[in-house]
Scaffold this motif. Sequence first.
Motif, PDB file in Angstrom:
ATOM      1  N   LYS A 108     -35.154  37.347  38.093  1.00  0.00           N
ATOM      2  CA  LYS A 108     -36.356  36.880  38.778  1.00  0.00           C
ATOM      3  C   LYS A 108     -37.592  36.896  37.891  1.00  0.00           C
ATOM      4  O   LYS A 108     -38.376  35.953  37.903  1.00  0.00           O
ATOM      5  CB  LYS A 108     -36.571  37.748  40.012  1.00  0.00           C
ATOM      6  CG  LYS A 108     -37.597  37.226  40.962  1.00  0.00           C
ATOM      7  CD  LYS A 108     -37.586  38.044  42.237  1.00  0.00           C
ATOM      8  CE  LYS A 108     -38.674  37.605  43.180  1.00  0.00           C
ATOM      9  NZ  LYS A 108     -38.674  38.381  44.407  1.00  0.00           N
ATOM     10  N   LEU A 151     -40.480  28.254  46.778  1.00  0.00           N
ATOM     11  CA  LEU A 151     -41.633  28.940  46.204  1.00  0.00           C
ATOM     12  C   LEU A 151     -42.840  28.023  46.328  1.00  0.00           C
ATOM     13  O   LEU A 151     -42.696  26.788  46.355  1.00  0.00           O
ATOM     14  CB  LEU A 151     -41.415  29.231  44.721  1.00  0.00           C
ATOM     15  CG  LEU A 151     -40.403  30.296  44.342  1.00  0.00           C
ATOM     16  CD1 LEU A 151     -40.247  30.344  42.827  1.00  0.00           C
ATOM     17  CD2 LEU A 151     -40.823  31.646  44.870  1.00  0.00           C
ATOM     18  N   HIS A 152     -44.022  28.599  46.374  1.00  0.00           N
ATOM     19  CA  HIS A 152     -45.232  27.789  46.293  1.00  0.00           C
ATOM     20  C   HIS A 152     -45.208  27.095  44.933  1.00  0.00           C
ATOM     21  O   HIS A 152     -44.717  27.660  43.943  1.00  0.00           O
ATOM     22  CB  HIS A 152     -46.463  28.691  46.431  1.00  0.00           C
ATOM     23  CG  HIS A 152     -47.735  27.923  46.551  1.00  0.00           C
ATOM     24  ND1 HIS A 152     -48.465  27.540  45.446  1.00  0.00           N
ATOM     25  CD2 HIS A 152     -48.395  27.471  47.637  1.00  0.00           C
ATOM     26  CE1 HIS A 152     -49.539  26.868  45.845  1.00  0.00           C
ATOM     27  NE2 HIS A 152     -49.508  26.821  47.177  1.00  0.00           N
ATOM     28  N   LEU A 154     -47.321  26.536  42.661  1.00  0.00           N
ATOM     29  CA  LEU A 154     -47.945  27.249  41.541  1.00  0.00           C
ATOM     30  C   LEU A 154     -47.050  28.383  41.047  1.00  0.00           C
ATOM     31  O   LEU A 154     -46.915  28.611  39.835  1.00  0.00           O
ATOM     32  CB  LEU A 154     -49.313  27.800  41.946  1.00  0.00           C
ATOM     33  CG  LEU A 154     -50.408  26.747  42.144  1.00  0.00           C
ATOM     34  CD1 LEU A 154     -51.678  27.402  42.664  1.00  0.00           C
ATOM     35  CD2 LEU A 154     -50.674  25.988  40.854  1.00  0.00           C
ATOM     36  N   ARG A 155     -46.421  29.104  41.969  1.00  0.00           N
ATOM     37  CA  ARG A 155     -45.504  30.185  41.578  1.00  0.00           C
ATOM     38  C   ARG A 155     -44.298  29.601  40.860  1.00  0.00           C
ATOM     39  O   ARG A 155     -43.822  30.141  39.871  1.00  0.00           O
ATOM     40  CB  ARG A 155     -45.084  30.957  42.832  1.00  0.00           C
ATOM     41  CG  ARG A 155     -43.989  31.977  42.655  1.00  0.00           C
ATOM     42  CD  ARG A 155     -44.417  33.291  42.027  1.00  0.00           C
ATOM     43  NE  ARG A 155     -45.582  33.885  42.601  1.00  0.00           N
ATOM     44  CZ  ARG A 155     -45.610  34.900  43.441  1.00  0.00           C
ATOM     45  NH1 ARG A 155     -44.484  35.446  43.826  1.00  0.00           N
ATOM     46  NH2 ARG A 155     -46.738  35.387  43.869  1.00  0.00           N
ATOM     47  N   ARG A 156     -43.805  28.481  41.381  1.00  0.00           N
ATOM     48  CA  ARG A 156     -42.651  27.837  40.736  1.00  0.00           C
ATOM     49  C   ARG A 156     -43.016  27.368  39.328  1.00  0.00           C
ATOM     50  O   ARG A 156     -42.239  27.510  38.396  1.00  0.00           O
ATOM     51  CB  ARG A 156     -42.161  26.670  41.584  1.00  0.00           C
ATOM     52  CG  ARG A 156     -40.927  26.034  41.006  1.00  0.00           C
ATOM     53  CD  ARG A 156     -40.547  24.777  41.773  1.00  0.00           C
ATOM     54  NE  ARG A 156     -39.378  24.210  41.184  1.00  0.00           N
ATOM     55  CZ  ARG A 156     -38.161  24.339  41.665  1.00  0.00           C
ATOM     56  NH1 ARG A 156     -37.964  24.997  42.777  1.00  0.00           N
ATOM     57  NH2 ARG A 156     -37.147  23.799  41.054  1.00  0.00           N
ATOM     58  N   TRP A 157     -44.196  26.804  39.181  1.00  0.00           N
ATOM     59  CA  TRP A 157     -44.630  26.323  37.877  1.00  0.00           C
ATOM     60  C   TRP A 157     -44.757  27.498  36.910  1.00  0.00           C
ATOM     61  O   TRP A 157     -44.322  27.421  35.759  1.00  0.00           O
ATOM     62  CB  TRP A 157     -45.958  25.592  38.021  1.00  0.00           C
ATOM     63  CG  TRP A 157     -46.501  25.113  36.715  1.00  0.00           C
ATOM     64  CD1 TRP A 157     -46.083  24.035  35.998  1.00  0.00           C
ATOM     65  CD2 TRP A 157     -47.553  25.724  35.970  1.00  0.00           C
ATOM     66  NE1 TRP A 157     -46.809  23.935  34.845  1.00  0.00           N
ATOM     67  CE2 TRP A 157     -47.728  24.960  34.804  1.00  0.00           C
ATOM     68  CE3 TRP A 157     -48.352  26.829  36.175  1.00  0.00           C
ATOM     69  CZ2 TRP A 157     -48.674  25.266  33.853  1.00  0.00           C
ATOM     70  CZ3 TRP A 157     -49.305  27.140  35.223  1.00  0.00           C
ATOM     71  CH2 TRP A 157     -49.455  26.364  34.077  1.00  0.00           C
ATOM     72  N   LYS A 158     -45.323  28.608  37.385  1.00  0.00           N
ATOM     73  CA  LYS A 158     -45.499  29.779  36.533  1.00  0.00           C
ATOM     74  C   LYS A 158     -44.152  30.392  36.147  1.00  0.00           C
ATOM     75  O   LYS A 158     -43.934  30.753  34.992  1.00  0.00           O
ATOM     76  CB  LYS A 158     -46.349  30.816  37.261  1.00  0.00           C
ATOM     77  CG  LYS A 158     -46.641  32.049  36.463  1.00  0.00           C
ATOM     78  CD  LYS A 158     -47.515  33.012  37.254  1.00  0.00           C
ATOM     79  CE  LYS A 158     -47.723  34.290  36.473  1.00  0.00           C
ATOM     80  NZ  LYS A 158     -48.446  35.283  37.254  1.00  0.00           N
ATOM     81  N   ARG A 159     -43.243  30.509  37.117  1.00  0.00           N
ATOM     82  CA  ARG A 159     -41.940  31.132  36.864  1.00  0.00           C
ATOM     83  C   ARG A 159     -41.004  30.175  36.133  1.00  0.00           C
ATOM     84  O   ARG A 159     -40.144  30.587  35.367  1.00  0.00           O
ATOM     85  CB  ARG A 159     -41.314  31.575  38.185  1.00  0.00           C
ATOM     86  CG  ARG A 159     -40.074  32.397  38.004  1.00  0.00           C
ATOM     87  CD  ARG A 159     -39.587  32.976  39.294  1.00  0.00           C
ATOM     88  NE  ARG A 159     -40.475  34.047  39.737  1.00  0.00           N
ATOM     89  CZ  ARG A 159     -40.495  34.545  40.954  1.00  0.00           C
ATOM     90  NH1 ARG A 159     -39.684  34.080  41.866  1.00  0.00           N
ATOM     91  NH2 ARG A 159     -41.320  35.511  41.277  1.00  0.00           N
ATOM     92  N   ASN A 162     -36.926  28.289  40.741  1.00  0.00           N
ATOM     93  CA  ASN A 162     -36.842  28.993  42.020  1.00  0.00           C
ATOM     94  C   ASN A 162     -35.492  29.700  42.038  1.00  0.00           C
ATOM     95  O   ASN A 162     -34.447  29.057  42.090  1.00  0.00           O
ATOM     96  CB  ASN A 162     -36.967  28.011  43.180  1.00  0.00           C
ATOM     97  CG  ASN A 162     -36.815  28.671  44.537  1.00  0.00           C
ATOM     98  OD1 ASN A 162     -36.503  29.857  44.633  1.00  0.00           O
ATOM     99  ND2 ASN A 162     -37.024  27.903  45.581  1.00  0.00           N
ATOM    100  N   ARG A 186     -43.248  25.550  51.050  1.00  0.00           N
ATOM    101  CA  ARG A 186     -44.152  26.707  51.059  1.00  0.00           C
ATOM    102  C   ARG A 186     -45.571  26.176  50.922  1.00  0.00           C
ATOM    103  O   ARG A 186     -45.868  25.455  49.978  1.00  0.00           O
ATOM    104  CB  ARG A 186     -43.792  27.624  49.888  1.00  0.00           C
ATOM    105  CG  ARG A 186     -44.676  28.789  49.683  1.00  0.00           C
ATOM    106  CD  ARG A 186     -44.327  29.971  50.509  1.00  0.00           C
ATOM    107  NE  ARG A 186     -42.953  30.366  50.322  1.00  0.00           N
ATOM    108  CZ  ARG A 186     -42.512  31.591  50.452  1.00  0.00           C
ATOM    109  NH1 ARG A 186     -43.350  32.546  50.769  1.00  0.00           N
ATOM    110  NH2 ARG A 186     -41.258  31.867  50.307  1.00  0.00           N
TER     111      ARG A 186
END
Length: 188
Positions: A108, A151-152, A154-159, A162, A186
């Motif tokens: 993760k 995932l939102h 922005l979170r998906r882009w950062k990580r 998913n 999301r």
Amino acid sequence: MLRQTEALEKLETWMAATWAHFKAQLVEQLLPACCLLCGQGCPHRLICVACEGDLPRIEAACRQCGLPGSWGAPQLCANCLRHPPPWDQAVAALIYEYPVDHLVRRFKFHKDLACGRLLAEELARAVQARMAVTAQDYADPPPDLLIPVPLHFLRRWKRGFNQAELIAIELHRQCAIPLRNDLLRRVH
């Protein structure tokens, strides 16, 4: 405008999953295979035989909530008998303790896709076992649909991916359960 946004989100989801798969395949081809847990060489395997034997697999669990217990397979736990959850059944493959918690964190938060693949394979094994007919048990019907929690963006882009979607893709591949990753979005 809404259809265009949905189409872009679908394309982005597909591209992220494809890129993650490509990177995992490339790393697997370029680096020598070693156990994800102990580092010992084990070509063509994610973990060595010794570490595989140490995985805290769930052998007997409540059919409805999936929590491990000592009752027989067709039975429900006392909590599900008193207060049944709003779902029919749940499947869990592993107890969340070492080394599973370590594998989850690596997958993760450290983009270790091999750990995600191992976790997905373990879950697929548990789902297939639940669906199989055995002499003392009855087969559960396969799930109607896999819907990974999104995932939102922005979170998906950062990580970069998913994790729920990658596990769902592997379950779809191994268990032939239909997959829809476009039904939830999301927003927060």
